[in-house]
Structure formats: structure tokens, C-alpha cells
Design an enzyme around this catalytic site. Structure first.
Site, PDB file in Angstrom:
ATOM      1  N   ILE A 122      18.174  11.337  -2.330  1.00 46.91           N
ATOM      2  CA  ILE A 122      18.112  10.026  -2.980  1.00 46.91           C
ATOM      3  C   ILE A 122      19.136   9.925  -4.102  1.00 46.91           C
ATOM      4  CG2 ILE A 122      16.639   8.488  -4.336  1.00 46.91           C
ATOM      5  CD1 ILE A 122      14.254   9.569  -2.672  1.00 46.91           C
ATOM      6  N   ILE A 144      12.988   5.933 -10.597  1.00 47.22           N
ATOM      7  CA  ILE A 144      12.472   5.633  -9.259  1.00 47.22           C
ATOM      8  C   ILE A 144      11.868   6.903  -8.647  1.00 47.22           C
ATOM      9  CG2 ILE A 144      13.872   3.631  -8.724  1.00 47.22           C
ATOM     10  CD1 ILE A 144      14.889   7.125  -7.604  1.00 47.22           C
ATOM     11  N   ARG A 149       9.009   9.896 -10.019  1.00 45.66           N
ATOM     12  CA  ARG A 149       7.574   9.904 -10.260  1.00 45.66           C
ATOM     13  C   ARG A 149       7.352   9.573 -11.729  1.00 45.66           C
ATOM     14  NH1 ARG A 149       6.664   9.082  -5.745  1.00 45.66           N
ATOM     15  NH2 ARG A 149       5.550  10.366  -4.220  1.00 45.66           N
ATOM     16  N   HIS A 168       6.073  -0.160  -7.880  1.00 43.33           N
ATOM     17  CA  HIS A 168       6.342   0.947  -6.951  1.00 43.33           C
ATOM     18  C   HIS A 168       6.822   0.400  -5.598  1.00 43.33           C
ATOM     19  CE1 HIS A 168       5.292   5.420  -6.248  1.00 43.33           C
ATOM     20  NE2 HIS A 168       6.253   5.055  -5.420  1.00 43.33           N
ATOM     21  N   GLU A 182      -0.129   5.620 -13.073  1.00 41.08           N
ATOM     22  CA  GLU A 182      -0.094   4.524 -12.092  1.00 41.08           C
ATOM     23  C   GLU A 182      -1.452   4.331 -11.407  1.00 41.08           C
ATOM     24  OE1 GLU A 182       2.682   4.028  -8.150  1.00 41.08           O
ATOM     25  OE2 GLU A 182       3.607   4.812  -9.979  1.00 41.08           O
TER      26      GLU A 182
END
Length: 318
Positions: A158, A235, A237, A284, A266
Site C-alpha cells: 500500500i 489509512i 490502523r 473507514h 473505532e
């Protein structure tokens, strides 16, 4: 036929693929499993397809030796909600879904970079509230992204996808922190410390895996190293960032803004973050596209199928 629990409602294509191979029970509830439900599922099902929020901690596995369940095929690349070592100790395999999420998550990073730098969330709220007085030369001046320096913390799949978009799409210089060396097809400078990246970058993007090793790795010291004009984007955790330290840095004006897709507790989002105009908050959305979620689910089903066919699952992590 092996009995499988899918812990959340899935796209129809995923459910259909799972039912072609297994006796499937799929919950119609989007809330995470409770500890008692997880322990019961380990006893009742041959395999489980869990996802974010299903906290398979070490305690859940304490009496799971010899349980019916042999595999947790996680829906998602991040699996820090599963104690993979504890699962392995009782003979339970854990798999994830890498690859399928890479481009979609990188796209959300770019969304947050642009929204935070160009004050898009603030501007949209201004228009919706009917308070926009019209264009003027000094209205809502933000950070021009093209040609700036992006700092990537974590240069895995990523991180590299984000760096590629920044370099080729926006002509940005790329600096990064990663524990191992990476060979890139474009110029990118690896720096020895996270603080070094924070000090040099105009925009810092976090693309690290979650887990005990990375919890609060973005702390007050890292935030203090950032430029006062800098933006932080997460983006990865939520608990990778010390949320209290981030709130303090934003309140004190030590950084210019933040773009967040994930949060430390979250789905709880601190009121302090919600009150700040210079913070962009997304629910998210990293992989929230139908074809991406289908690809993730099909990959999880393929991991289950391979395991029960006596093969090594293609994405086993433990």
C-alpha cells in the site's frame, strides 16, 4: 460439507461462492462478535470468516485446544484483531486478503491528502451551511500538493502504491521510513528514522500494519518533528497514532491538519477531532468499493477452500 461461520453480511457474490463449497451460516448483524460468541464459534464451526472488530485475543483461545475450528480466514489485509500466535498454539491457521485492498486503500490515501491539503471538507461544510459569500482571492487558501514532499511511513504494497500515485500523478518527491530496504522504479529516499521523514515531508502518510509493535509509533515526538504546515494522513490502523498526542498537536497549531480514515477506538471518534475544521474524517472507507469487497471475500473463501482441500492457503500468516 465443512461448516463455516461468516461473521458479517457479505456481498451476494461472496456468499454465493462460499455456499458453493461449504455449509454456511452468515450473521445478519454488523456488530463485532462478543468473546462468548467467539468461543462458541470455535467449538461449533470448522472454519470462521471474521473481520475487523472480531477481537480474537489470546483469551479467546485459552480453552480452544482440540476445538472444531481449524482456520480463521480473515476478511481484510490487517489482522491485528486476531492473536495469530495464540491461534497457532492451538492448531488454528490464520489467513488474510492482501493484494485485493492495495489500490483502493491507496486511492483513499490520495483522497485524504487532497481533502486535508485543500481544505475540501471545510469548504463543503461552508457551502452546505449556506455561509459561502462567494469567491475571493484569499478564500480558504490551502497547501498546493503538486511538487511537494510526501513522507510514507511503511513502504509495503500500500505504501508503494501511494508513493507511485504521489510521484507520477503529482510530481511529488518521496521520502520514506521502512525497516527493510525497498527497490522502487522511481526516485525515493529512505530515511533512518520516522522523525526524519516527519521533519522533511509536507504530508506524512501512515501505511504501517497494526499490532503491538506499531501501537502509538506516531507519537508526540514524531508530531513535534513535523512542519507547522504539515498534514498527517492515516489509512493504516487507528492505534498506530497516539490520538491524544495528535489532538494536542492540532489544537496547538503545531501541524496544519490531518486526514483520518481509521481511529484508535473505532467506531468512536473523539469530539475534539469532530470539532476541528482542519481535520478530515472518513468512516473507514479504505476498501469500500463493491468490486474490492467482492475480491476480498472471494480471496477469503479461496483460503478456506485450499485449507480444507489439504493445501497450504495462499495467504496464511501464521
Amino acid at each position: 460439507m465443512k461448516r463455516i461461520l461468516i461473521t458479517r453480511p457479505m456481498p451476494a457474490r461472496v456468499a454465493e461462492a462460499a455456499r458453493a463449497h461449504f455449509d454456511v451460516e452468515m450473521r445478519d448483524d454488523n456488530t463485532p462478535l462478543k468473546p462468548g460468541q467467539m468461543r462458541g464459534a470455535l467449538a461449533l464451526y470448522d472454519g470462521i470468516l471474521p473481520t475487523l472488530g472480531d477481537m480474537f485475543s489470546a483469551d479467546v483461545f485459552t480453552e480452544a485446544e482440540g476445538s472444531r475450528c481449524r482456520i480463521l480466514a480473515n476478511f481484510g489485509v490487517g489482522y491485528n484483531h486476531i492473536d495469530a500466535d495464540a491461534a497457532r498454539s492451538v492448531g488454528i491457521a490464520v489467513t488474510n486478503t492482501p493484494g485485493a485492498v492495495t489500490d483502493a486503500t491507496a486511492d483513499i490515501a490520495m483522497t485524504l491528502i487532497l481533502m486535508s491539503a485543500r481544505r475540501a471538507g471545510e469548504g463543503e461544510r461552508l457551502v452546505r451551511a449556506g455561509k459561502w459569500p462567494g469567491w475571493n482571492p484569499t478564500q480558504m487558501l490551502g497547501l498546493h500538493v503538486t511538487g511537494k514532499t510526501v513522507g510514507i511511513i511503511g513502504m509495503g504494497r500500500i505504501g508503494q502504491a501511494i508513493a507511485r500515485r504521489c510521484h507520477f500523478g503529482f510530481g511529488m518527491e518521496v521520502v520514506y521510513y521502512n525497516r527493510s530496504d525497498k527497490q522502487m522504479e522511481f526516485e525515493a529516499r529512505q530515511l533512518p528514522r520516522i522523525e526524519d521523514v516527519a521533519a522533511e515531508a509536507d504530508i506524512v502518510v501512515i501505511a504501517l500494519p497494526g499490532g503491538a509493535e506499531t501501537k502509538h509509533i506516531i507519537n508526540a515526538e514524531v508530531l513535534a518533528a513535523m512542519k507547522p504546515t504539515g498534514h498527517l494522513v492515516n489509512i493504516a490502523r487507528g492505534d498506530v497514532v497516539d490520538e491524544a498526542a495528535l489532538i494536542a498537536a492540532l489544537k496547538d497549531g503545531r501541524i496544519a491538519g490531518a486526514g483520518l480514515d481509521v481511529y484508535e477506538r473505532e467506531p468512536e471518534v473523539p469530539d475534539a477531532l469532530k470539532a476541528m475544521e482542519n481535520v478530515t474524517l472518513l468512516p473507514h472507507l479504505g476498501t469500500a468499493a463493491l468490486d474490492v469487497r467482492e475480491a476480498m471475500g472471494l480471496m477469503a473463501v479461496d483460503n478456506l477452500r485450499a485449507f480444507f482441500d489439504g493445501e497450504t492457503p495462499p495467504n496464511q500468516v501464521n
